[in-house]
Design an enzyme around this catalytic site. Structure first.
Site, PDB file in Angstrom:
ATOM      1  N   GLU A 106      -4.949  -5.018  10.877  1.00  0.00           N
ATOM      2  CA  GLU A 106      -3.933  -3.980  11.072  1.00  0.00           C
ATOM      3  C   GLU A 106      -4.204  -3.254  12.387  1.00  0.00           C
ATOM      4  O   GLU A 106      -5.039  -2.335  12.431  1.00  0.00           O
ATOM      5  CB  GLU A 106      -3.996  -2.961   9.937  1.00  0.00           C
ATOM      6  CG  GLU A 106      -3.714  -3.540   8.574  1.00  0.00           C
ATOM      7  CD  GLU A 106      -3.184  -2.478   7.619  1.00  0.00           C
ATOM      8  OE1 GLU A 106      -2.140  -2.721   7.038  1.00  0.00           O
ATOM      9  OE2 GLU A 106      -3.803  -1.411   7.487  1.00  0.00           O
ATOM     10  N   SER A 133       3.818  -2.099  10.378  1.00  0.00           N
ATOM     11  CA  SER A 133       5.272  -2.112  10.555  1.00  0.00           C
ATOM     12  C   SER A 133       5.916  -3.442  10.166  1.00  0.00           C
ATOM     13  O   SER A 133       6.875  -3.888  10.791  1.00  0.00           O
ATOM     14  CB  SER A 133       5.633  -1.738  12.000  1.00  0.00           C
ATOM     15  OG  SER A 133       5.232  -0.413  12.284  1.00  0.00           O
ATOM     16  N   LYS A 146       0.066   4.222  -0.193  1.00  0.00           N
ATOM     17  CA  LYS A 146      -0.589   5.378   0.444  1.00  0.00           C
ATOM     18  C   LYS A 146      -0.397   6.622  -0.443  1.00  0.00           C
ATOM     19  O   LYS A 146      -0.392   6.495  -1.665  1.00  0.00           O
ATOM     20  CB  LYS A 146      -0.073   5.553   1.870  1.00  0.00           C
ATOM     21  CG  LYS A 146      -0.213   4.250   2.695  1.00  0.00           C
ATOM     22  CD  LYS A 146       0.002   4.412   4.163  1.00  0.00           C
ATOM     23  CE  LYS A 146      -0.211   3.074   4.864  1.00  0.00           C
ATOM     24  NZ  LYS A 146      -0.097   3.138   6.311  1.00  0.00           N
ATOM     25  N   HIS A 160      -9.356   1.043   5.351  1.00  0.00           N
ATOM     26  CA  HIS A 160      -8.071   1.258   6.022  1.00  0.00           C
ATOM     27  C   HIS A 160      -8.283   2.225   7.179  1.00  0.00           C
ATOM     28  O   HIS A 160      -9.104   3.141   7.080  1.00  0.00           O
ATOM     29  CB  HIS A 160      -7.057   1.811   5.015  1.00  0.00           C
ATOM     30  CG  HIS A 160      -5.665   1.802   5.563  1.00  0.00           C
ATOM     31  ND1 HIS A 160      -5.223   2.730   6.470  1.00  0.00           N
ATOM     32  CD2 HIS A 160      -4.623   0.950   5.349  1.00  0.00           C
ATOM     33  CE1 HIS A 160      -3.968   2.460   6.795  1.00  0.00           C
ATOM     34  NE2 HIS A 160      -3.582   1.382   6.122  1.00  0.00           N
ATOM     35  N   ASN A 211       0.861  -1.185   0.000  1.00  0.00           N
ATOM     36  CA  ASN A 211       0.000   0.000   0.000  1.00  0.00           C
ATOM     37  C   ASN A 211       0.897   1.234   0.000  1.00  0.00           C
ATOM     38  O   ASN A 211       1.500   1.559   1.017  1.00  0.00           O
ATOM     39  CB  ASN A 211      -0.893  -0.031   1.253  1.00  0.00           C
ATOM     40  CG  ASN A 211      -1.766   1.210   1.369  1.00  0.00           C
ATOM     41  OD1 ASN A 211      -1.835   2.028   0.446  1.00  0.00           O
ATOM     42  ND2 ASN A 211      -2.429   1.361   2.500  1.00  0.00           N
ATOM     43  N   GLY A 267       2.842   2.250  10.816  1.00  0.00           N
ATOM     44  CA  GLY A 267       3.800   3.340  10.632  1.00  0.00           C
ATOM     45  C   GLY A 267       4.555   3.727  11.888  1.00  0.00           C
ATOM     46  O   GLY A 267       5.194   4.780  11.922  1.00  0.00           O
ATOM     47  N   GLU A 303      -6.724   4.663   8.109  1.00  0.00           N
ATOM     48  CA  GLU A 303      -6.551   6.078   7.736  1.00  0.00           C
ATOM     49  C   GLU A 303      -7.804   6.623   7.064  1.00  0.00           C
ATOM     50  O   GLU A 303      -8.143   7.801   7.203  1.00  0.00           O
ATOM     51  CB  GLU A 303      -5.296   6.209   6.848  1.00  0.00           C
ATOM     52  CG  GLU A 303      -4.031   6.018   7.668  1.00  0.00           C
ATOM     53  CD  GLU A 303      -2.859   5.394   6.921  1.00  0.00           C
ATOM     54  OE1 GLU A 303      -2.868   5.396   5.677  1.00  0.00           O
ATOM     55  OE2 GLU A 303      -1.935   4.896   7.597  1.00  0.00           O
TER      56      GLU A 303
HETATM   57  O1  G3H Z   1      -1.597  -0.527   4.653  1.00  0.00           O
HETATM   58  C1  G3H Z   1      -0.555  -0.689   5.269  1.00  0.00           C
HETATM   59  C2  G3H Z   1      -0.489  -0.460   6.693  1.00  0.00           C
HETATM   60  O2  G3H Z   1      -1.120   0.698   7.071  1.00  0.00           O
HETATM   61  C3  G3H Z   1       0.866  -0.663   7.302  1.00  0.00           C
HETATM   62  O3  G3H Z   1       1.704   0.441   7.108  1.00  0.00           O
HETATM   63  P1  G3H Z   1       3.228   0.332   7.606  1.00  0.00           P
HETATM   64  O4  G3H Z   1       3.780  -0.931   7.029  1.00  0.00           O
HETATM   65  O5  G3H Z   1       3.895   1.560   7.084  1.00  0.00           O
HETATM   66  O6  G3H Z   1       3.164   0.259   9.109  1.00  0.00           O
END
Ligand code: G3H
Length: 254
Positions: free
Chosen positions: A167, A212, A11, A95, A9, A173, A97
């Protein structure tokens, strides 16, 4: 039998250059990988470029969101029909977010889930608890509520050929991944929760872990029986790190 799925992803990151370079890098390092499906989810503006760039490879393309409407006066939105037209095969839904910054409710996410399935696309339903909910011992309550929003609206069969991404919000993150044992416990809870309605559906649904995941911790996470791959954020922007994660999933589930 379910297969591992590692999805990147991106983002709100990327450019034409990054899309070209990253896909070119992935194509080079992932040519011989078998047994693990790989999907990247760039921002919508780069989907068409990504679809063209992955052609002939084993890499799929997905989107990060869609609107609940298929067409009409909805300025700024992208529909599932458009994604299908572009050649994307997967859509990330709900998600954290989106739930936090765009106030998407369980009901809206469930509505989007049905639209994605109607278009023949594969939904990746994100669920997970916040840090406060985790500390209050509400992880299972939150996860079951978010899944039940889909099951209650569309039936447990809607989860056939779908993907769930667990998640924990506190792990996204932050560099603070859930431990393999913590994640496995929640994944097993999710599968058992679905199995109460259909063991068959529960056994085939792919449950990814996200939060993460990186090239160092991926192998141990994938060693858990109910962790079927990962939804990767930050580490999916680097071809080397992402390919290590993909190879770890392929090796763990071989
Ligand atoms: O969609 C992915 C997740 O929000 C994980 O993000 P991350 O690997 O940067 O923690």
């Amino acid at each position: 039998m379910r297969h591992p799925l590692v999805m990147g992803n991106w983002k709100l990151n990327g450019s034409k250059q990054l899309t070209a370079d990253l896909i070119s890098g992935l194509r080079t390092v992932l040519t011989d990988v078998q047994g693990c499906k790989v999907v990247i989810a760039p921002p919508a503006l780069y989907l068409a470029q990504a679809v063209a760039a992955v052609e002939g490879s084993n890499i799929g393309v997905g989107a990060q969101n869609i609107d609940v409407n298929l067409s009409g006066a909805f300025t700024g939105e992208t529909s599932a029909e458009m994604l299908k037209d572009t050649g994307a095969g997967y859509v990330i839904l709900g998600h954290s977010e989106r739930r936090t910054y765009h106030h998407e409710t369980d009901e809206v996410v469930a509505e989007k889930f049905a639209i994605v399935k109607q278009q023949g696309l594969i939904p990746v339903l994100c669920i997970g608890e916040t840090e406060a909910e985790n500390e209050a011992g509400k992880t299972e309550e939150v996860c079951s509520r978010q899944i039940d929003a889909v099951i209650n609206a569309h039936g447990v069969e809607a989860l056939t050929d779908a993907v769930i991404a667990y998640e924990p919000v506190w792990a996204i993150g932050t560099g603070k991944s859930a431990t393999p044992a913590q994640a496995q416990a929640v994944h097993k809870f999710i599968r058992d929760h679905i199995a109460k309605q259909s063991r068959e559906v529960a056994e085939q649904v792919i449950i990814q872990y996200g939060g993460s995941v990186n090239d160092k911790n991926a192998a141990e996470l994938f060693g858990q029986p109910d962790i079927d791959g990962a939804l990767v954020g930050g580490a999916s922007l680097k071809a080397d790190a992402f390919s290590v994660i993909v190879k770890a999933a392929a090796a763990a589930k071989a």
